[in-house]
Design an enzyme around this catalytic site. Structure first.
Site, mmCIF file in Angstrom:
data_model
loop_
_atom_site.group_PDB
_atom_site.id
_atom_site.type_symbol
_atom_site.label_atom_id
_atom_site.label_comp_id
_atom_site.label_asym_id
_atom_site.label_seq_id
_atom_site.Cartn_x
_atom_site.Cartn_y
_atom_site.Cartn_z
ATOM 1 N N GLU A 1 40.321 49.450 -16.858
ATOM 2 C CA GLU A 1 39.188 50.421 -16.199
ATOM 3 C C GLU A 1 38.304 50.441 -17.741
ATOM 4 O O GLU A 1 37.084 50.215 -17.527
ATOM 5 C CB GLU A 1 39.478 52.292 -16.581
ATOM 6 N N HIS B 1 40.389 55.205 33.922
ATOM 7 C CA HIS B 1 39.266 56.540 33.165
ATOM 8 C C HIS B 1 39.893 57.104 32.312
ATOM 9 O O HIS B 1 38.949 57.364 30.983
ATOM 10 C CB HIS B 1 39.306 57.372 34.307
ATOM 11 N N ARG C 1 49.862 57.738 -12.887
ATOM 12 C CA ARG C 1 49.530 57.825 -13.894
ATOM 13 C C ARG C 1 49.051 58.733 -14.498
ATOM 14 O O ARG C 1 49.609 60.215 -13.503
ATOM 15 C CB ARG C 1 47.736 57.838 -13.127
ATOM 16 N N ASP D 1 36.394 53.789 -12.855
ATOM 17 C CA ASP D 1 35.452 53.147 -14.380
ATOM 18 C C ASP D 1 34.856 51.568 -14.517
ATOM 19 O O ASP D 1 34.880 51.413 -15.286
ATOM 20 C CB ASP D 1 36.612 53.748 -14.874
ATOM 21 N N CYS E 1 43.086 50.121 -7.911
ATOM 22 C CA CYS E 1 43.305 51.072 -7.539
ATOM 23 C C CYS E 1 42.278 51.935 -6.987
ATOM 24 O O CYS E 1 41.894 52.336 -6.539
ATOM 25 C CB CYS E 1 44.290 52.052 -8.064
#
Ligand code: PEP
Ligand code: MG
Length: 814
Positions: free
Chosen positions: A668, A453, A569, A692, A739
């Site tokens: 990007e 259960h 970053r 981006d 990323c």
């Protein structure tokens, strides 16, 4: 010992019944006869003779009177008027069949059972025969569920369709229904021959081992016998109110082989059985129930002990009702019904009877008496040759534990204080229901089965679970990172980096935005951080963070990562993310304006401060740096000269800097992707920011719902740009990571790995699934898949390809 009186029209028959019963029970049982009349050989019954037999059989334990037919019943009733009122109170006229009833009653009396149980045994005496011969079957077979009148009562044959047979929930519904009528209900499993058992006892019913496809015989006696059978027939027609759904799938009979997704050279995982689907990762937290302390002393007052037990039962009933309600609210009535069976344990004569006797006859205290009664019944469950019923023993011991805890004032259920994979020998349903769903990332148990259960509840609560993992699980040190695969029933201890089936390593790391995100990233199995968005340090404040403040924060994050790599970053702000203390000119199109590296180069002192802080942290921890929004090689070179300046300043000041700092560029902007060949000799790595990159490739503003359909990272044009970058990197021995959000999508993982990404930086909750996706792919096959994807013309087509569905031609030029 209960005495027994045999009333028969025939003195010889009465004597013969006594002979037979005594043969079965042994000579000690008091069997008194009231057969025939005074005249020898005359057939008939005489109330006076019955009253005399009752007086001879009488003891404080009471007398059971069994009769043959017709006037025997009337004489027995009249005899009650002839005995003393005290005797009358102890006499029970029983409707059981004479021969079988007497045999069963004598055996029960010899075992010291109380009057009520002796009568119960007598009433059940016929059912073995009915089960064996299928008595009650009319000339043409009755349809399932039809009530068949028999001389001794009414019977009903039922085919059981429930996947797990009459397991606890349907059995509980059976017992509740049978218990609502003034009738004794007996059940025999005609298929296995087990029984009869009382249909008013959950334990009795459960131990019949009624499985799917079995046929049972239900018999009823008493004033409301017919109504009871009608209600039970109706209940059976509704499959005992059970959803015949896959949630209650039968237990697999074979143990799974280790997950095929397991990396060949990873440490062998703990292999068990699937409990509840899903993947979870987090630190191990052992939930150990404190050893059950059964007090040994007794108050010496059986009444007080019995009362204490009754009070504990009331308390536990309230606890179970509360858990039931919370499970009903969170997981629905179907799962909550598990607790109905627990409530019935509290009322079951099969537990209460022995507990009562242990208190009043053996002088045990309430906890000892209840514990012993529950252990005895649990042992019966465990001895059954049926996985499902064996699992019921754990339900019973869990409830028994609650009762003992209520008596002793101990806590029955251990609890959790931080997010973790719960590790336990086993969990009771109450333990499982009590888990904080925010904190319980997964459940791993050494014992248990998919039909327990606890597992059923985990499935309803959406908590991934693996069960039956063996004793080795319990030796895993507290806090060890575990990766639990509930579908495969496997737990990886300190999971290694994700390897594809053909042995290619893909680093799966996390995107984080603050030091607070680190624990969840690690708990989810992140092997490091692939993107630290440093904006969190700069936004929502009214002055620049100092170098010291930044250093302290980066250090804190790196420390939290305990040696795992961290990619910082540099600041990515602009008119899209304005800083109050850094006025920028309003731009009509900020995404195409001064943001990211452009702003950093426009205000190099900001970048320099940040890079000094980063370099200081990199002197002590495995920290890398990357620049956002780079469009041209010139921008990258300028950023690198700011870095060189920062290093020089630190070195002049005698501050430690790393010998080499790995520096990457985020891809990007399509211009940078297209020029990757130029960047590749000068960078250490590329990290593709698909959010981006998609926005600029598709000219579809991120966050603009109207163009969201266009902004899909799986569009072949985006994939082509990624391929350019990956090829350039490969040519120069550099590595590529992803990323953007695309790396958090398990569906995209084969394409990204096939394109050549060796690092995927995902949101923490997505990491287990991303790892699983890596482990289940073959890198060579993924390359071939990429070729096919690049030949398609739209994102939906690529998605269909990855989902394994036939690709539909694009209808829109997306
Ligand atoms: C990206 O653009 O994909 C990215 C990871 O950076 P951000 O989402 O912070 O712009
Ligand atoms: Mg970005």
């Amino acid at each position: 010992m209960v005495g027994i009186v045999i009333v028969s029209h025939s003195a010889k028959l009465a004597a013969g019944v006594r002979e037979l019963a005594a043969e079965m029970s042994g000579p000690d049982v008091r069997l008194e006869l009231a057969g025939g009349l005074d005249e020898p050989e005359a057939l008939g019954t005489d109330a006076v003779r019955v009253a005399e037999a009752i007086a001879r059989a009488d003891s404080d334990d009471g007398v059971l009177v069994l009769m043959d037919l017709g006037s025997a019943v009337l004489s027995a009733e009249t005899a009650l008027d002839l005995v003393t009122p005290e005797q009358r109170e102890r006499v029970l006229l029983c409707e059981a069949p004479l021969v079988e009833g007497a045999v069963a009653a004598a055996v029960a009396a010899r075992l010291g059972k109380p009057l009520a149980e002796v009568a119960k045994e007598a009433r059940g005496g016929l059912q073995g025969k009915t089960a064996h011969l299928g008595a009650g079957e009319p000339a043409s077979p009755a349809p399932p569920g039809a009530a068949i009148p028999l001389e001794e009562g009414l019977t009903l044959r039922l085919d059981i369709r429930n996947p797990l047979g009459l397991h606890a929930r349907p059995a509980a519904r059976f017992v509740q229904t049978a218990g609502a009528f003034d009738a004794d209900v007996g059940v025999t499993n005609l298929t296995s021959g087990r029984g009869p058992a009382s249909g008013r006892s959950l334990n009795g019913l459960a131990t019949l081992g009624v499985r799917q496809g079995h046929e049972i015989l239900v018999s009823a006696h008493g004033p409301q016998a017919a109504a009871a059978l009608a209600a039970l027939a109706e209940l059976a027609g509704r499959d005992f109110d059970e959803e015949l759904a896959p949630a209650a799938a039968p237990a697999p009979t074979v143990f799974p082989t280790p997950s095929p997704a397991a990396p060949a050279d990873a440490e062998a995982p703990l292999s068990g059985l699937p409990g509840a689907p899903g993947i979870a990762s987090g630190p191990a937290r052992h939930l150990r129930s404190a050893a059950l302390e059964i007090p040994t002393g007794s108050s010496g007052d059986p009444e007080a002990e019995w009362e204490a037990l009754e009070q504990a039962l009331v308390l536990v009933r309230a606890e179970i009702v509360a858990v039931r309600e919370s499970v009903a609210a969170g997981a629905g009535q179907y799962s909550a019904a598990i607790f109905d069976a627990h409530l019935l344990f509290l009322d079951d004569e099969a537990l209460l009877g022995p507990a009562r006797r242990a208190i009043f006859e053996e002088g045990l205290n309430a906890a000892q008496a209840w514990h012993a009664a529950a252990e005895a019944v649990a042992a019966d469950y465990r001895s059954l040759d049926d996985d499902y019923l064996q699992a019921r023993a754990e339900d019973l011991t869990g409830v028994a534990r609650q009762v003992v805890a209520a008596l002793t004032g101990d806590a029955a259920t251990p609890s959790l204080v931080a997010p973790a994979i719960v590790v336990a020998a086993d969990l009771t349903p109450a333990d499982t229901a009590a888990l904080d769903r925010e904190l319980a990332l997964g459940i791993a148990t050494a014992a248990g089965s998919p039909t327990s259960h606890s597992a059923i509840l985990a499935r309803s609560l959406g908590i991934p679970a693996a069960v039956g993992l063996g004793e080795a699980l319990l030796a895993v040190p507290e806090g060890t990172v575990l990766l639990l695969d509930g579908d495969a029933g496997v737990v990886y201890v300190e999971p290694e980096p994700a390897l594809t089936r053909d042995g290619r390593l893909v680093e799966v790391v996390a995107n984080i935005g603050s030091p607070e995100d680190v624990p969840a990233a690690i708990a989810n199995g992140a092997e490091g951080v692939g993107l630290l968005r440093t904006e969190f340090l700069f936004l929502e404040r009214d002055s620049m963070p100092s170098e010291a403040e930044q250093y302290a924060t980066y250090k804190r994050i790196a420390e939290g990562l305990e040696g795992r790599p961290l990619i910082l970053r540099t600041l990515d702000v602009g008119a899209d993310k304005p800083l109050p203390y850094l006025p920028v000119r309003a731009e009509s199109n900020p995404f195409l304006g001064v943001r990211g590296i452009r702003l950093a180069l426009a205000r190099p002192e900001l970048l320099e401060t940040q890079l000094r802080a980063a370099l200081r942290a990199a002197a002590e921890y495995p920290l890398k740096v990357m620049f956002p929004m780079v469009a041209t090689l010139e921008e990258y070179r300028q950023a690198m000269s700011v870095l060189a300046r920062a290093r020089e300043e630190l070195e002049q000041a005698g501050t430690a800097t790393p010998e080499a700092l790995e520096v990457g560029v985020m891809i990007e902007v399509p211009a940078a992707a297209l020029a990757a060949e130029l960047f590749a000799p000068e960078v250490d790595f590329f990290s593709i920011g698909t959010n981006d990159l998609v926005q600029y490739t598709m000219a579809a503003e991120r966050g603009n719902a109207s163009v969201a359909g266009l902004a899909d990272g799986l569009h072949p044009s985006v994939l082509r740009l990624i391929r350019i970058v990956a090829d350039a990197a490969e040519g120069h021995g550099k590595w590529v990571g992803v990323c953007g959000e695309l790396a958090s999508e398990p569906l995209a993982v084969p394409v990204l790995v096939g394109l050549g990404a060796t690092e995927l930086s995902a949101n923490a909750p997505a990491i287990p699934a991303v790892k699983e996706a890596v482990r289940s792919l073959d890198a060579r096959a993924a390359r071939a898949l990429v070729e096919r994807a690049l030949g398609l013309s739209s994102a939906p087509e690529v998605r269909s390809l990855l989902e394994g569905e036939p690709a539909e031609p694009a209808r829109t030029p997306t």
